[in-house]
Design a protein around this motif. Sequence first.
Motif, PDB file in Angstrom:
ATOM      1  N   ASP A 114       2.321  -2.099  -8.627  1.00 17.21           N
ATOM      2  CA  ASP A 114       0.756  -1.941  -8.235  1.00 17.21           C
ATOM      3  C   ASP A 114       1.445  -2.600  -6.619  1.00 17.21           C
ATOM      4  OD1 ASP A 114      -1.141  -4.824  -7.607  1.00 17.21           O
ATOM      5  OD2 ASP A 114      -0.980  -4.617 -10.211  1.00 17.21           O
ATOM      6  N   HIS A 115       1.717  -2.760  -6.280  1.00 14.06           N
ATOM      7  CA  HIS A 115       2.034  -3.674  -4.699  1.00 14.06           C
ATOM      8  C   HIS A 115       1.840  -1.569  -3.622  1.00 14.06           C
ATOM      9  CE1 HIS A 115       2.798  -7.678  -5.361  1.00 14.06           C
ATOM     10  NE2 HIS A 115       3.781  -7.297  -5.863  1.00 14.06           N
ATOM     11  N   SER A 116       2.359  -0.761  -5.196  1.00 10.98           N
ATOM     12  CA  SER A 116       2.698   0.856  -4.172  1.00 10.98           C
ATOM     13  C   SER A 116       1.526   0.970  -3.679  1.00 10.98           C
ATOM     14  CB  SER A 116       3.337   1.776  -4.585  1.00 10.98           C
ATOM     15  OG  SER A 116       2.650   2.216  -6.129  1.00 10.98           O
ATOM     16  N   ILE A 117       0.554   0.678  -3.765  1.00  8.72           N
ATOM     17  CA  ILE A 117      -0.778   1.161  -3.318  1.00  8.72           C
ATOM     18  C   ILE A 117      -1.625   0.537  -2.707  1.00  8.72           C
ATOM     19  CG2 ILE A 117      -3.202   1.726  -4.180  1.00  8.72           C
ATOM     20  CD1 ILE A 117      -1.731   2.507  -6.946  1.00  8.72           C
ATOM     21  N   SER A 118      -1.254   0.657  -1.333  1.00 13.80           N
ATOM     22  CA  SER A 118      -1.985  -0.633  -0.493  1.00 13.80           C
ATOM     23  C   SER A 118      -2.970  -0.030   0.185  1.00 13.80           C
ATOM     24  CB  SER A 118      -1.195  -1.339   0.111  1.00 13.80           C
ATOM     25  OG  SER A 118      -1.375  -2.474   1.504  1.00 13.80           O
ATOM     26  N   PHE A 119      -4.002  -0.356   0.828  1.00 13.63           N
ATOM     27  CA  PHE A 119      -4.700  -0.099   1.849  1.00 13.63           C
ATOM     28  C   PHE A 119      -4.470  -1.064   3.189  1.00 13.63           C
ATOM     29  CE2 PHE A 119      -6.034   1.386  -2.567  1.00 13.63           C
ATOM     30  CZ  PHE A 119      -6.430   3.015  -1.529  1.00 13.63           C
ATOM     31  N   ASP A 120      -5.557  -0.188   4.125  1.00 17.35           N
ATOM     32  CA  ASP A 120      -5.033  -1.392   5.231  1.00 17.35           C
ATOM     33  C   ASP A 120      -7.228  -1.184   5.940  1.00 17.35           C
ATOM     34  OD1 ASP A 120      -2.446  -2.085   5.641  1.00 17.35           O
ATOM     35  OD2 ASP A 120      -2.395  -0.268   6.447  1.00 17.35           O
ATOM     36  N   LEU A 121      -7.455  -2.420   5.908  1.00 18.25           N
ATOM     37  CA  LEU A 121      -8.861  -1.883   6.926  1.00 18.25           C
ATOM     38  C   LEU A 121      -8.766  -2.156   8.874  1.00 18.25           C
ATOM     39  CD1 LEU A 121     -12.412  -2.382   6.952  1.00 18.25           C
ATOM     40  CD2 LEU A 121     -11.739  -5.454   7.357  1.00 18.25           C
ATOM     41  N   VAL A 122      -9.202  -0.299   8.678  1.00 23.31           N
ATOM     42  CA  VAL A 122      -8.723   0.772  10.423  1.00 23.31           C
ATOM     43  C   VAL A 122      -9.703   0.336  10.988  1.00 23.31           C
ATOM     44  CG1 VAL A 122      -6.408   1.043   9.470  1.00 23.31           C
ATOM     45  CG2 VAL A 122      -8.846   2.558   9.313  1.00 23.31           C
ATOM     46  N   ALA A 123     -11.144   0.126  10.858  1.00 23.21           N
ATOM     47  CA  ALA A 123     -12.372   0.274  11.753  1.00 23.21           C
ATOM     48  C   ALA A 123     -13.589  -0.288  10.544  1.00 23.21           C
ATOM     49  CB  ALA A 123     -12.659   1.395  11.963  1.00 23.21           C
ATOM     50  N   ILE A 124     -14.280  -0.946  11.323  1.00 24.34           N
ATOM     51  CA  ILE A 124     -15.643  -0.605  11.298  1.00 24.34           C
ATOM     52  C   ILE A 124     -16.711   0.006  12.031  1.00 24.34           C
ATOM     53  CG2 ILE A 124     -17.673  -2.324  10.097  1.00 24.34           C
ATOM     54  CD1 ILE A 124     -15.502  -4.904   9.970  1.00 24.34           C
ATOM     55  N   GLU A 125     -17.119   0.934  11.051  1.00 26.07           N
ATOM     56  CA  GLU A 125     -18.295   1.691  12.469  1.00 26.07           C
ATOM     57  C   GLU A 125     -19.702   1.126  12.798  1.00 26.07           C
ATOM     58  OE1 GLU A 125     -16.923   5.594  11.830  1.00 26.07           O
ATOM     59  OE2 GLU A 125     -14.444   6.014  11.732  1.00 26.07           O
ATOM     60  N   GLU A 126     -19.864   1.851  13.617  1.00 24.70           N
ATOM     61  CA  GLU A 126     -21.174   2.280  14.620  1.00 24.70           C
ATOM     62  C   GLU A 126     -22.687   2.385  12.957  1.00 24.70           C
ATOM     63  OE1 GLU A 126     -22.780  -0.063  16.581  1.00 24.70           O
ATOM     64  OE2 GLU A 126     -20.037  -0.088  17.339  1.00 24.70           O
ATOM     65  N   GLY A 127     -24.129   1.861  13.307  1.00 27.22           N
ATOM     66  CA  GLY A 127     -24.915   2.039  12.407  1.00 27.22           C
ATOM     67  C   GLY A 127     -24.523   1.105  11.140  1.00 27.22           C
ATOM     68  N   SER A 128     -25.119   1.134  10.731  1.00 26.71           N
ATOM     69  CA  SER A 128     -24.644   0.347   8.633  1.00 26.71           C
ATOM     70  C   SER A 128     -23.247  -0.255   9.332  1.00 26.71           C
ATOM     71  CB  SER A 128     -25.575   0.511   7.752  1.00 26.71           C
ATOM     72  OG  SER A 128     -26.600   0.822   6.932  1.00 26.71           O
ATOM     73  N   ALA A 129     -22.818  -1.223   8.482  1.00 22.44           N
ATOM     74  CA  ALA A 129     -21.188  -0.853   8.175  1.00 22.44           C
ATOM     75  C   ALA A 129     -20.779  -0.336   7.545  1.00 22.44           C
ATOM     76  CB  ALA A 129     -21.758  -3.087   8.326  1.00 22.44           C
ATOM     77  N   MET A 130     -19.828   0.426   8.513  1.00 27.77           N
ATOM     78  CA  MET A 130     -18.746   1.481   7.828  1.00 27.77           C
ATOM     79  C   MET A 130     -17.335   1.417   8.033  1.00 27.77           C
ATOM     80  SD  MET A 130     -20.962   5.183   8.433  1.00 27.77           S
ATOM     81  CE  MET A 130     -21.086   4.815   9.950  1.00 27.77           C
ATOM     82  N   PRO A 131     -17.375  -0.166   6.733  1.00 26.15           N
ATOM     83  CA  PRO A 131     -15.212   0.228   6.698  1.00 26.15           C
ATOM     84  C   PRO A 131     -14.790   1.109   5.942  1.00 26.15           C
ATOM     85  CG  PRO A 131     -16.882  -1.104   4.900  1.00 26.15           C
ATOM     86  CD  PRO A 131     -17.439  -0.644   5.567  1.00 26.15           C
ATOM     87  N   ARG A 132     -13.218   1.150   7.006  1.00 26.63           N
ATOM     88  CA  ARG A 132     -12.620   2.088   6.552  1.00 26.63           C
ATOM     89  C   ARG A 132     -11.252   2.349   6.254  1.00 26.63           C
ATOM     90  NH1 ARG A 132     -11.091   6.336  11.262  1.00 26.63           N
ATOM     91  NH2 ARG A 132      -8.169   5.365  10.536  1.00 26.63           N
ATOM     92  N   LEU A 133     -10.405   2.663   5.117  1.00 27.55           N
ATOM     93  CA  LEU A 133      -9.512   1.927   4.320  1.00 27.55           C
ATOM     94  C   LEU A 133      -8.556   3.419   3.948  1.00 27.55           C
ATOM     95  CD1 LEU A 133     -11.078  -0.038   1.452  1.00 27.55           C
ATOM     96  CD2 LEU A 133     -10.387  -0.673   3.636  1.00 27.55           C
ATOM     97  N   ASP A 134      -7.032   2.730   4.951  1.00 25.09           N
ATOM     98  CA  ASP A 134      -6.534   3.692   4.369  1.00 25.09           C
ATOM     99  C   ASP A 134      -5.381   3.722   3.650  1.00 25.09           C
ATOM    100  OD1 ASP A 134      -7.981   5.149   6.487  1.00 25.09           O
ATOM    101  OD2 ASP A 134      -6.168   4.859   8.432  1.00 25.09           O
TER     102      ASP A 134
END
Length: 373
Positions: free
Chosen positions: A60-80
């Motif tokens: 379970d802990h091995s699948i981890s995501f980081d919020l790295v950006a919320i880009e312009e326009g409509s809100a576009m969060p990117r998860l790595d």
Amino acid sequence: MEIGDKSFQLRYVGSRFDGARLPLDVLADLPAFRDLLVAFAKDNWRLSHADRQRLPKGFDHSISFDLVAIEEGSAMPRLDWSRQTAQDFLPGFSDELGEIVDSSFHHIIKLIDDAAHDRFPKSMSSEHIRALNKLGAGLRQGEKIEFLGSEGQDGNVVYLDTHRRKSLITHVRETYQIRVDGLGTLQGLHIDGQISVLTEEYGEIRLSIDPDRIINEFDGNTGSDIQFSVKIELDNKDNFRGVVEVYDVDLIDAELLDNLMKCRSRLTELRNLQDGWLNGSGSSPTENAASTAERFIRKRPAYSREFGIFPTPAGGIVLELEVDGWDYSVEFSSEGSVEMYGIEVGGPEELEPQYFEGINPEFLNFFDRRVGR
């Protein structure tokens, strides 16, 4: 989104998200997306390792995501996806986990896209359903989450909205959950740590809160107005089933309550107007107009001090307010429909009349965007 780089991008569509704004009440979608992906990842791992009865320790802990950006326009969060975290918890399995993450994302896309074409799974695990009940719970009518880089059966990007979400969840169980912010009236207190609140939409509901708050804040205030933010459970016909989680509940402060009472008193005056009030030609405001205006004021009580409330010759009611250099009018017709228009005070700009069928999310979102609060 570039799946090869394990980067997943969501796009929130709706006026609330313009200018890369991401309201706090939808932030819970991001861990919910991760939880849903993990639920599919567990399924995929078990299929690939049928000889193993249990998931490896740390999966379970091995699948981890980081919020790295919320880009312009409509809100576009990117998860790595973090390959290093996978390596830390499951050494030697990061490549396989990367493939499982990809596959699990595609399972999510297929699940949502199939729902758009009335194809649903016969059953889902409680882990999948818990994640689905969190993902998109704060969406309002007319809003959606697009999964950038995906392609549905119609060739368009796959998205989740309130309709698809409700259809998907209620086809695998009887109920679904949404977040609700509203107003009500305190009906009573209960020794088990709950208060009863009478609401317009769902009747009487019970909210669990700290017993100390019941004693210190709510005792002696029966009949007072309450504002609340909760997650509730509805059936597939939108009948209320119960409160799942209480985020916030408070008595409306004395000044705000006084302003609300003044608005209600003014609406009572207008309800009592007789035909011919305008030099013999004005029609009395209809109950549709008065009740729609009252409902709007209850949904946006923060503006109650600023509203000027007037009848219209055609049996409607108009609310006027001045905000940030603009003079706005919100007009409720005799049938209960709504128009909003305005002019820039001391300037050349105008807001042409915008028509709405009633106090629906589309109108409330437009109002909030225009007044800027």
